[in-house]
Design an enzyme around this catalytic site. Structure first.
Site, PDB file in Angstrom:
ATOM      1  N   LYS A  52       0.837  -1.207   0.000  1.00 57.88           N
ATOM      2  CA  LYS A  52       0.000   0.000   0.000  1.00 57.88           C
ATOM      3  C   LYS A  52       0.874   1.260   0.000  1.00 57.88           C
ATOM      4  O   LYS A  52       1.957   1.265   0.609  1.00 57.88           O
ATOM      5  CB  LYS A  52      -0.913  -0.030   1.239  1.00 57.88           C
ATOM      6  CG  LYS A  52      -1.758   1.217   1.444  1.00 57.88           C
ATOM      7  CD  LYS A  52      -2.806   1.408   0.363  1.00 57.88           C
ATOM      8  CE  LYS A  52      -3.521   2.761   0.499  1.00 57.88           C
ATOM      9  NZ  LYS A  52      -4.292   3.107  -0.710  1.00 57.88           N
ATOM     10  N   ASN A  76     -12.575   4.561  -5.980  1.00 59.76           N
ATOM     11  CA  ASN A  76     -12.063   4.541  -4.610  1.00 59.76           C
ATOM     12  C   ASN A  76     -11.415   5.870  -4.295  1.00 59.76           C
ATOM     13  O   ASN A  76     -10.857   6.532  -5.167  1.00 59.76           O
ATOM     14  CB  ASN A  76     -11.095   3.373  -4.398  1.00 59.76           C
ATOM     15  CG  ASN A  76      -9.651   3.774  -4.630  1.00 59.76           C
ATOM     16  OD1 ASN A  76      -9.016   4.374  -3.755  1.00 59.76           O
ATOM     17  ND2 ASN A  76      -9.150   3.477  -5.823  1.00 59.76           N
ATOM     18  N   GLY A  79      -7.424   7.581   0.233  1.00 61.88           N
ATOM     19  CA  GLY A  79      -6.680   8.702   0.807  1.00 61.88           C
ATOM     20  C   GLY A  79      -5.359   8.287   1.424  1.00 61.88           C
ATOM     21  O   GLY A  79      -4.899   8.886   2.398  1.00 61.88           O
ATOM     22  N   ASN A 133       4.673   6.643  -6.529  1.00 58.76           N
ATOM     23  CA  ASN A 133       3.282   6.932  -6.885  1.00 58.76           C
ATOM     24  C   ASN A 133       3.103   8.434  -7.061  1.00 58.76           C
ATOM     25  O   ASN A 133       2.796   9.143  -6.110  1.00 58.76           O
ATOM     26  CB  ASN A 133       2.347   6.375  -5.799  1.00 58.76           C
ATOM     27  CG  ASN A 133       0.892   6.689  -6.099  1.00 58.76           C
ATOM     28  OD1 ASN A 133       0.547   7.153  -7.188  1.00 58.76           O
ATOM     29  ND2 ASN A 133       0.021   6.446  -5.127  1.00 58.76           N
ATOM     30  N   CYS A 136      -1.554   9.395  -7.603  1.00 61.48           N
ATOM     31  CA  CYS A 136      -2.734   9.121  -6.759  1.00 61.48           C
ATOM     32  C   CYS A 136      -3.727  10.272  -6.884  1.00 61.48           C
ATOM     33  O   CYS A 136      -3.394  11.420  -6.582  1.00 61.48           O
ATOM     34  CB  CYS A 136      -2.333   8.941  -5.297  1.00 61.48           C
ATOM     35  SG  CYS A 136      -3.775   8.624  -4.266  1.00 61.48           S
ATOM     36  N   LYS A 171       5.068   5.283 -11.378  1.00 63.33           N
ATOM     37  CA  LYS A 171       3.675   4.956 -11.712  1.00 63.33           C
ATOM     38  C   LYS A 171       3.017   6.170 -12.350  1.00 63.33           C
ATOM     39  O   LYS A 171       2.832   7.204 -11.702  1.00 63.33           O
ATOM     40  CB  LYS A 171       2.934   4.518 -10.450  1.00 63.33           C
ATOM     41  CG  LYS A 171       1.547   3.996 -10.730  1.00 63.33           C
ATOM     42  CD  LYS A 171       1.094   3.096  -9.617  1.00 63.33           C
ATOM     43  CE  LYS A 171      -0.267   2.545  -9.833  1.00 63.33           C
ATOM     44  NZ  LYS A 171      -0.658   1.605  -8.785  1.00 63.33           N
ATOM     45  N   THR A 199      -5.297   4.912 -11.460  1.00 61.99           N
ATOM     46  CA  THR A 199      -6.740   5.062 -11.710  1.00 61.99           C
ATOM     47  C   THR A 199      -7.064   6.365 -12.446  1.00 61.99           C
ATOM     48  O   THR A 199      -6.310   7.332 -12.400  1.00 61.99           O
ATOM     49  CB  THR A 199      -7.513   5.052 -10.377  1.00 61.99           C
ATOM     50  OG1 THR A 199      -6.927   6.036  -9.512  1.00 61.99           O
ATOM     51  CG2 THR A 199      -7.460   3.701  -9.723  1.00 61.99           C
ATOM     52  N   GLY A 223     -10.629  -1.170 -12.536  1.00 67.84           N
ATOM     53  CA  GLY A 223     -11.407  -2.319 -12.986  1.00 67.84           C
ATOM     54  C   GLY A 223     -11.582  -2.343 -14.498  1.00 67.84           C
ATOM     55  O   GLY A 223     -11.056  -1.476 -15.217  1.00 67.84           O
ATOM     56  N   GLY A 253      -7.713  -3.054 -14.988  1.00 69.48           N
ATOM     57  CA  GLY A 253      -8.839  -3.899 -15.347  1.00 69.48           C
ATOM     58  C   GLY A 253      -8.514  -5.322 -15.739  1.00 69.48           C
ATOM     59  O   GLY A 253      -9.366  -6.011 -16.304  1.00 69.48           O
TER      60      GLY A 253
HETATM   61  C1  LIG Z   1      -8.850   0.420  -3.290  1.00 71.93           C
HETATM   62  C2  LIG Z   1      -7.663   0.833  -4.121  1.00 71.93           C
HETATM   63  C3  LIG Z   1      -6.566   1.426  -3.497  1.00 71.93           C
HETATM   64  C4  LIG Z   1      -5.445   1.811  -4.249  1.00 71.93           C
HETATM   65  N1  LIG Z   1      -4.358   2.354  -3.621  1.00 71.93           N
HETATM   66  C5  LIG Z   1      -3.232   2.662  -4.335  1.00 71.93           C
HETATM   67  C6  LIG Z   1      -2.061   3.135  -3.687  1.00 71.93           C
HETATM   68  O1  LIG Z   1      -1.981   3.260  -2.467  1.00 71.93           O
HETATM   69  N2  LIG Z   1      -0.981   3.451  -4.471  1.00 71.93           N
HETATM   70  C7  LIG Z   1      -1.005   3.312  -5.836  1.00 71.93           C
HETATM   71  O2  LIG Z   1      -0.008   3.600  -6.502  1.00 71.93           O
HETATM   72  N3  LIG Z   1      -2.112   2.837  -6.466  1.00 71.93           N
HETATM   73  C8  LIG Z   1      -3.206   2.500  -5.754  1.00 71.93           C
HETATM   74  N4  LIG Z   1      -4.312   2.003  -6.392  1.00 71.93           N
HETATM   75  C9  LIG Z   1      -4.290   1.832  -7.868  1.00 71.93           C
HETATM   76  C10 LIG Z   1      -3.960   0.376  -8.253  1.00 71.93           C
HETATM   77  O3  LIG Z   1      -2.687   0.007  -7.756  1.00 71.93           O
HETATM   78  C11 LIG Z   1      -4.012   0.170  -9.785  1.00 71.93           C
HETATM   79  O4  LIG Z   1      -3.005   0.950 -10.390  1.00 71.93           O
HETATM   80  C12 LIG Z   1      -5.360   0.554 -10.398  1.00 71.93           C
HETATM   81  O5  LIG Z   1      -6.420   0.175  -9.545  1.00 71.93           O
HETATM   82  C13 LIG Z   1      -5.571  -0.070 -11.784  1.00 71.93           C
HETATM   83  O6  LIG Z   1      -5.544  -1.482 -11.753  1.00 71.93           O
HETATM   84  P1  LIG Z   1      -6.862  -2.415 -11.551  1.00 71.93           P
HETATM   85  O7  LIG Z   1      -7.912  -1.910 -12.498  1.00 71.93           O
HETATM   86  O8  LIG Z   1      -6.400  -3.810 -11.859  1.00 71.93           O
HETATM   87  O9  LIG Z   1      -7.280  -2.252 -10.122  1.00 71.93           O
HETATM   88  C14 LIG Z   1      -5.446   1.616  -5.662  1.00 71.93           C
HETATM   89  C15 LIG Z   1      -6.555   1.009  -6.277  1.00 71.93           C
HETATM   90  C16 LIG Z   1      -7.650   0.622  -5.531  1.00 71.93           C
HETATM   91  C17 LIG Z   1      -8.815  -0.029  -6.231  1.00 71.93           C
END
Ligand SMILES: Cc1cc2nc3c(=O)[nH]c(=O)nc-3n(C[C@H](O)[C@H](O)[C@H](O)COP(=O)(O)O)c2cc1C
Length: 322
Positions: A52, A76, A79, A133, A136, A171, A199, A223, A253
């Site tokens: 995380k 999401n 924070g 990161n 965010c 990232k 995201t 997603g 996704g």
């Molecule tokens: C609940 C949640 C928390 C996330 N927290 C972080 C984070 O702390 N740091 C980060 O770089 N990305 C974070 N992400 C982004 C994911 O690491 C990922 O890059 C993004 O969700 C796209 O991939 P996915 O569609 O497979 O989830 C978070 C995503 C979700 C859904």
């Protein structure tokens, strides 16, 4: 008769040998322990697990609601809730089993100095690589504000580069005009790899109260809904990375082996799995098996042979969509 080499799932990511191309994504697996209680789940099914997002001081995160399910995805706004880098290094890392998989840190900050300091503290730890990161969307300072500005992105990467010799994975944000230009600046600043994409910024509204459904008003969309966007961004960043042999962890996704293969073909060397774990914590062995089957069917010996093998339709490129 020459026996064809057995296809292997292992990939190299800036000097780290991942057992499979799958990386469990930051924020979707807590600090590496989230799913280990689920029967049948094993960190060994992933080449790496990204922890995380971690900041210098502990953060309580955003007010509720923090997540909201959308069509083919979720919003999401957690924070960056985390216990602060010192507790992660001193208490959490010693509890992780590094024989199971590789563990990557995910570093966030509100200032360039904070990114430097958090990275420096992870440098003195067993963590295998450090993801920066700068994308965010759920914090008021830093985060995507840095990631959408190529100058600021480069300054953050430069600072982290000074703080560590460990592999640095930057990232990138999809919420910017020219992701390839930003990638170029981050390579000059010393990044070893990229994670593409974080995201997409989004909102959901309760029509009765006329208020946003997310406590933070806006959130990050993840997603299957974001996969087409993510694939194009990986393809665009790959055009810059190819000549520098900089690997990409493609993400956004991924739920099936076919999704993972699309990212590899677009230019990724490894593939992230995040939101899909919320629906199916046991999805990784299925994706691994599907990739292996594809390698066998196509007579390929390694995942690396798929990376960047996209054949664009002639004359059209990817420029104009109208
Ligand atoms: C609940 C949640 C928390 C996330 N927290 C972080 C984070 O702390 N740091 C980060 O770089 N990305 C974070 N992400 C982004 C994911 O690491 C990922 O890059 C993004 O969700 C796209 O991939 P996915 O569609 O497979 O989830 C978070 C995503 C979700 C859904």
């Amino acid at each position: 008769m020459i026996e064809r080499a057995k296809p292997a799932l292992a990939v190299d990511l800036c000097g780290i040998r991942l057992r499979t191309p799958l990386v469990l994504l930051s924020g979707c697996v807590g600090f590496g322990e989230e799913y280990t209680r689920v029967k049948g789940f094993s960190n060994r099914d992933a080449g790496a697990v990204c922890l995380k997002g971690t900041t210098l001081a502990p953060r309580p995160g955003n007010p509720p609601h923090r997540i909201y399910e959308t069509a083919e995805g979720m919003l999401n706004a957690i924070g960056l809730q985390n216990p602060g880098v010192d507790r992660v290094v001193e208490e959490i890392l010693p509890s992780l089993d590094f024989s199971e998989t590789h563990f990557f840190a995910n570093v966030s900050g509100s200032t360039v100095e904070e990114y430097f300091e958090v990275t420096r503290r992870f440098d003195n730890s067993p963590i295998d690589a450090i993801e920066i990161n700068i994308s965010c969307p759920n914090v008021k300072e830093g985060g995507v504000a840095f990631g959408n500005d190529p100058d600021m992105s480069a300054r953050v990467v430069e600072a982290c580069r000074r703080a560590t010799d460990k592999p640095l994975i930057t990232k990138l944000s999809p919420n910017q005009t020219d992701i390839a230009a930003n990638a170029r600046r981050c390579i000059e600043a010393g990044t070893d790899a990229f994670a593409v994409i974080n995201t997409l910024m989004g909102m959901a509204i309760d029509v009765e109260s006329r208020a946003p459904l997310i406590g933070n008003n806006q959130g990050g969309l993840s997603g299957p809904a974001i996969k087409p966007v993510a694939l194009l961004k990986v393809h665009q960043v790959y055009q810059v990375c190819r000549d520098h042999a900089i690997p990409i962890i493609g993400q956004g996704g991924v739920c099936t082996a076919e999704d993972a293969l699309e990212f590899l073909i677009a230019g990724a060397s490894a593939v992230g799995v995040g939101t899909a774990l919320f629906y199916d914590p046991l999805v990784c062995p299925k994706i691994n098996a599907g990739i292996l089957g594809y390698l066998e069917r196509h007579g390929l010996a390694s995942v690396q042979q798929i990376t960047g093998s996209l054949r664009l339709n002639d004359d059209f490129g990817v420029a104009c969509a109208c």
